[in-house]
Design an enzyme around this catalytic site. Structure first.
Site, PDB file in Angstrom:
ATOM      1  N   ARG A  10     -21.734  16.875 -29.039  1.00 59.82           N
ATOM      2  CA  ARG A  10     -21.862  18.331 -29.029  1.00 59.82           C
ATOM      3  C   ARG A  10     -21.912  18.897 -30.447  1.00 59.82           C
ATOM      4  O   ARG A  10     -21.223  18.426 -31.340  1.00 59.82           O
ATOM      5  CB  ARG A  10     -20.668  18.952 -28.281  1.00 59.82           C
ATOM      6  CG  ARG A  10     -20.980  19.245 -26.833  1.00 59.82           C
ATOM      7  CD  ARG A  10     -19.786  19.620 -26.012  1.00 59.82           C
ATOM      8  NE  ARG A  10     -18.966  20.706 -26.553  1.00 59.82           N
ATOM      9  CZ  ARG A  10     -17.943  21.222 -25.895  1.00 59.82           C
ATOM     10  NH1 ARG A  10     -17.624  20.784 -24.697  1.00 59.82           N
ATOM     11  NH2 ARG A  10     -17.223  22.189 -26.441  1.00 59.82           N
ATOM     12  N   ARG A  64     -10.763  33.121 -21.110  1.00 55.03           N
ATOM     13  CA  ARG A  64     -10.508  32.625 -22.453  1.00 55.03           C
ATOM     14  C   ARG A  64      -9.650  33.594 -23.265  1.00 55.03           C
ATOM     15  O   ARG A  64      -9.244  33.278 -24.364  1.00 55.03           O
ATOM     16  CB  ARG A  64     -11.868  32.515 -23.095  1.00 55.03           C
ATOM     17  CG  ARG A  64     -12.114  31.485 -24.129  1.00 55.03           C
ATOM     18  CD  ARG A  64     -11.872  30.106 -23.673  1.00 55.03           C
ATOM     19  NE  ARG A  64     -12.417  29.199 -24.635  1.00 55.03           N
ATOM     20  CZ  ARG A  64     -13.237  28.204 -24.341  1.00 55.03           C
ATOM     21  NH1 ARG A  64     -13.569  27.956 -23.101  1.00 55.03           N
ATOM     22  NH2 ARG A  64     -13.679  27.432 -25.286  1.00 55.03           N
ATOM     23  N   ARG A  88     -15.851  12.441 -28.819  1.00 53.12           N
ATOM     24  CA  ARG A  88     -16.466  12.703 -27.505  1.00 53.12           C
ATOM     25  C   ARG A  88     -17.972  12.471 -27.529  1.00 53.12           C
ATOM     26  O   ARG A  88     -18.678  12.847 -28.451  1.00 53.12           O
ATOM     27  CB  ARG A  88     -16.213  14.159 -27.102  1.00 53.12           C
ATOM     28  CG  ARG A  88     -17.016  14.534 -25.853  1.00 53.12           C
ATOM     29  CD  ARG A  88     -16.594  15.831 -25.244  1.00 53.12           C
ATOM     30  NE  ARG A  88     -16.512  16.921 -26.192  1.00 53.12           N
ATOM     31  CZ  ARG A  88     -15.879  18.059 -25.959  1.00 53.12           C
ATOM     32  NH1 ARG A  88     -15.261  18.253 -24.815  1.00 53.12           N
ATOM     33  NH2 ARG A  88     -15.847  19.004 -26.865  1.00 53.12           N
ATOM     34  N   ARG A 137     -12.092  26.329 -33.569  1.00 53.00           N
ATOM     35  CA  ARG A 137     -11.886  26.435 -32.111  1.00 53.00           C
ATOM     36  C   ARG A 137     -10.404  26.349 -31.763  1.00 53.00           C
ATOM     37  O   ARG A 137      -9.926  27.064 -30.882  1.00 53.00           O
ATOM     38  CB  ARG A 137     -12.659  25.317 -31.383  1.00 53.00           C
ATOM     39  CG  ARG A 137     -14.153  25.584 -31.305  1.00 53.00           C
ATOM     40  CD  ARG A 137     -14.945  24.336 -30.999  1.00 53.00           C
ATOM     41  NE  ARG A 137     -14.586  23.710 -29.750  1.00 53.00           N
ATOM     42  CZ  ARG A 137     -14.827  22.427 -29.465  1.00 53.00           C
ATOM     43  NH1 ARG A 137     -15.425  21.643 -30.353  1.00 53.00           N
ATOM     44  NH2 ARG A 137     -14.486  21.939 -28.303  1.00 53.00           N
ATOM     45  N   LYS A 194      -9.917  19.145 -19.793  1.00 54.38           N
ATOM     46  CA  LYS A 194     -10.218  20.046 -18.659  1.00 54.38           C
ATOM     47  C   LYS A 194     -11.469  19.567 -17.922  1.00 54.38           C
ATOM     48  O   LYS A 194     -11.484  19.433 -16.704  1.00 54.38           O
ATOM     49  CB  LYS A 194     -10.432  21.501 -19.154  1.00 54.38           C
ATOM     50  CG  LYS A 194      -9.249  22.074 -19.910  1.00 54.38           C
ATOM     51  CD  LYS A 194      -9.504  23.493 -20.387  1.00 54.38           C
ATOM     52  CE  LYS A 194     -10.634  23.657 -21.387  1.00 54.38           C
ATOM     53  NZ  LYS A 194     -10.399  23.009 -22.696  1.00 54.38           N
TER      54      LYS A 194
HETATM   55  P1  AP5 Z   1     -12.930  16.965 -22.266  1.00 54.51           P
HETATM   56  O1  AP5 Z   1     -12.583  16.731 -20.844  1.00 54.51           O
HETATM   57  O2  AP5 Z   1     -14.346  17.096 -22.663  1.00 54.51           O
HETATM   58  O3  AP5 Z   1     -12.055  18.175 -22.852  1.00 54.51           O
HETATM   59  P2  AP5 Z   1     -12.113  19.733 -22.555  1.00 54.51           P
HETATM   60  O4  AP5 Z   1     -10.700  20.183 -22.336  1.00 54.51           O
HETATM   61  O5  AP5 Z   1     -13.095  20.038 -21.487  1.00 54.51           O
HETATM   62  O6  AP5 Z   1     -12.559  20.240 -23.986  1.00 54.51           O
HETATM   63  P3  AP5 Z   1     -13.754  21.200 -24.446  1.00 54.51           P
HETATM   64  O7  AP5 Z   1     -14.048  20.853 -25.879  1.00 54.51           O
HETATM   65  O8  AP5 Z   1     -14.890  21.159 -23.481  1.00 54.51           O
HETATM   66  O9  AP5 Z   1     -13.053  22.554 -24.390  1.00 54.51           O
HETATM   67  P4  AP5 Z   1     -13.504  23.838 -25.079  1.00 54.51           P
HETATM   68  O10 AP5 Z   1     -12.629  24.797 -24.398  1.00 54.51           O
HETATM   69  O11 AP5 Z   1     -13.430  23.832 -26.549  1.00 54.51           O
HETATM   70  O12 AP5 Z   1     -15.080  23.898 -24.811  1.00 54.51           O
HETATM   71  P5  AP5 Z   1     -15.986  24.812 -23.896  1.00 54.51           P
HETATM   72  O13 AP5 Z   1     -17.170  24.019 -23.514  1.00 54.51           O
HETATM   73  O14 AP5 Z   1     -15.188  25.473 -22.839  1.00 54.51           O
HETATM   74  O15 AP5 Z   1     -12.264  15.759 -23.096  1.00 54.51           O
HETATM   75  C1  AP5 Z   1     -12.413  15.687 -24.517  1.00 54.51           C
HETATM   76  C2  AP5 Z   1     -12.531  14.223 -24.956  1.00 54.51           C
HETATM   77  O16 AP5 Z   1     -11.308  13.554 -24.690  1.00 54.51           O
HETATM   78  C3  AP5 Z   1     -13.618  13.420 -24.188  1.00 54.51           C
HETATM   79  O17 AP5 Z   1     -14.232  12.543 -25.078  1.00 54.51           O
HETATM   80  C4  AP5 Z   1     -12.826  12.663 -23.106  1.00 54.51           C
HETATM   81  O18 AP5 Z   1     -13.471  11.458 -22.758  1.00 54.51           O
HETATM   82  C5  AP5 Z   1     -11.510  12.424 -23.844  1.00 54.51           C
HETATM   83  N1  AP5 Z   1     -10.366  12.348 -22.935  1.00 54.51           N
HETATM   84  C6  AP5 Z   1     -10.129  13.071 -21.801  1.00 54.51           C
HETATM   85  N2  AP5 Z   1      -8.962  12.717 -21.234  1.00 54.51           N
HETATM   86  C7  AP5 Z   1      -8.432  11.760 -22.041  1.00 54.51           C
HETATM   87  C8  AP5 Z   1      -7.232  10.990 -21.993  1.00 54.51           C
HETATM   88  N3  AP5 Z   1      -6.362  11.136 -21.020  1.00 54.51           N
HETATM   89  N4  AP5 Z   1      -7.002  10.111 -22.997  1.00 54.51           N
HETATM   90  C9  AP5 Z   1      -7.895   9.934 -24.006  1.00 54.51           C
HETATM   91  N5  AP5 Z   1      -9.063  10.623 -24.097  1.00 54.51           N
HETATM   92  C10 AP5 Z   1      -9.326  11.523 -23.126  1.00 54.51           C
HETATM   93  O19 AP5 Z   1     -16.415  25.959 -24.918  1.00 54.51           O
HETATM   94  C11 AP5 Z   1     -17.276  25.729 -26.000  1.00 54.51           C
HETATM   95  C12 AP5 Z   1     -17.659  27.060 -26.667  1.00 54.51           C
HETATM   96  O20 AP5 Z   1     -18.365  27.894 -25.730  1.00 54.51           O
HETATM   97  C13 AP5 Z   1     -16.474  27.921 -27.137  1.00 54.51           C
HETATM   98  O21 AP5 Z   1     -16.053  27.571 -28.425  1.00 54.51           O
HETATM   99  C14 AP5 Z   1     -17.102  29.332 -27.072  1.00 54.51           C
HETATM  100  O22 AP5 Z   1     -17.912  29.581 -28.191  1.00 54.51           O
HETATM  101  C15 AP5 Z   1     -17.989  29.266 -25.847  1.00 54.51           C
HETATM  102  N6  AP5 Z   1     -17.317  29.681 -24.615  1.00 54.51           N
HETATM  103  C16 AP5 Z   1     -17.085  28.907 -23.509  1.00 54.51           C
HETATM  104  N7  AP5 Z   1     -16.443  29.617 -22.569  1.00 54.51           N
HETATM  105  C17 AP5 Z   1     -16.251  30.862 -23.074  1.00 54.51           C
HETATM  106  C18 AP5 Z   1     -15.627  32.036 -22.573  1.00 54.51           C
HETATM  107  N8  AP5 Z   1     -15.054  32.066 -21.369  1.00 54.51           N
HETATM  108  N9  AP5 Z   1     -15.621  33.142 -23.369  1.00 54.51           N
HETATM  109  C19 AP5 Z   1     -16.191  33.122 -24.583  1.00 54.51           C
HETATM  110  N10 AP5 Z   1     -16.776  32.038 -25.125  1.00 54.51           N
HETATM  111  C20 AP5 Z   1     -16.826  30.912 -24.374  1.00 54.51           C
HETATM  112 MG    MG Z   2     -14.990  20.998 -21.448  1.00 56.14          MG
END
Ligand code: AP5
Ligand code: MG
Length: 215
Positions: A160, A88, A127, A171, A13
């Site tokens: 991270r 979420r 990552r 997660r 994403k």
């Molecule tokens: P990346 O693009 O970083 O993936 P992502 O989908 O953004 O994954 P996240 O881990 O950021 O999602 P998340 O939902 O767990 O985290 P968030 O920060 O929202 O890509 C991942 C890896 O893959 C990278 O290394 C990239 O280079 C690689 N990659 C990408 N495309 C590729 C491809 N095509 N081929 C190969 N490799 C590839 O949330 C974190 C925490 O925050 C949550 O657990 C929660 O505690 C809190 N939080 C955040 N938002 C909320 C909310 N709305 N409500 C409550 N808690 C929340």
């Molecule tokens: Mg992300």
């Protein structure tokens, strides 16, 4: 363009959102990034959020909803926005609908990035993110040219805190239980556009632009 990004942790994403920003100049609102910034700055909100994030659980809705509402009211969102990691759960989606109705800026699409579950662990453990510009790399799939250094701005990369195997498992469970049902929520409104999130990042981005009807 006013979109919500749907997809499991590690689906890409953030990676695709960064490409949309670079090409179209539309702001990305990542609740994860905003929360991590608060954690890094040691704000009271950050201190509360950290205890949930370290366990791989969702931060309480009241915390996140306030952050998003404040951010959507900023001027740059008038030209559109990319919501990444929010909503979420169903409660957040319902509250977002109310918020957007009152701001008169309703969503144009929910973009789902679909990646097989078995690929996600390696994407997350591999990552690395730039401390300065937020660019993501992956030691297995798209490694930086120089280890630990950002290709884009030359600053240091970090891993991270929640990208540890045990936290990732939690997660993914939380995603299945609370976030995956949003596919149905937006599906019923006829808003979901899906792309396969496997293959090269650039090829996925082409498909993203296609399904969103962007040039
Ligand atoms: P990346 O693009 O970083 O993936 P992502 O989908 O953004 O994954 P996240 O881990 O950021 O999602 P998340 O939902 O767990 O985290 P968030 O920060 O929202 O890509 C991942 C890896 O893959 C990278 O290394 C990239 O280079 C690689 N990659 C990408 N495309 C590729 C491809 N095509 N081929 C190969 N490799 C590839 O949330 C974190 C925490 O925050 C949550 O657990 C929660 O505690 C809190 N939080 C955040 N938002 C909320 C909310 N709305 N409500 C409550 N808690 C929340
Ligand atoms: Mg992300």
């Amino acid at each position: 363009m006013r979109i919500v990004l749907l997809g499991a942790p590690g689906a890409g994403k953030g990676t695709q959102a960064k490409k949309l920003i670079d090409k179209y100049g539309i702001p990305q609102i990542s609740t994860g990034d905003i929360l991590r910034q608060n954690v890094a700055e040691g704000t009271p909100l950050g201190k509360e959020a950290k205890s949930y994030m370290d366990k791989g659980e969702l931060v309480p809705d009241r915390v996140v909803l306030g952050l998003v509402e404040d951010r959507l009211k900023k001027d740059d969102c008038k030209k559109g926005y990319i919501l990444d990691g929010f909503p979420r759960n169903t409660k957040q989606a319902e509250e977002l609908d109310k918020m957007l109705a009152s701001l008169d800026m309703s969503l144009t699409a929910a973009l789902s990035v679909d990646v097989p579950f078995e690929d996600l662990m390696k994407r997350l453990t591999g990552r690395r993110t730039c401390k300065a510009c937020g660019q993501m790399f992956n030691i297995y799939f798209n490694a930086p040219k120089k280890e630990g250094v950002c290709d884009k701005c030359g600053k240091e990369l970090f891993q991270r805190d929640d990208d540890k195997e045990a936290t990732i498992k939690k997660r993914l469970e939380v995603y299945n239980a609370q976030t995956a049902p949003l596919m149905d929520y937006y599906g019923k409104k006829g808003m979901v556009k899906s792309v396969q999130g496997t293959g090269s990042i650039d090829d996925i981005f082409k498909k993203v632009c296609e399904v969103l009807g962007l040039k």
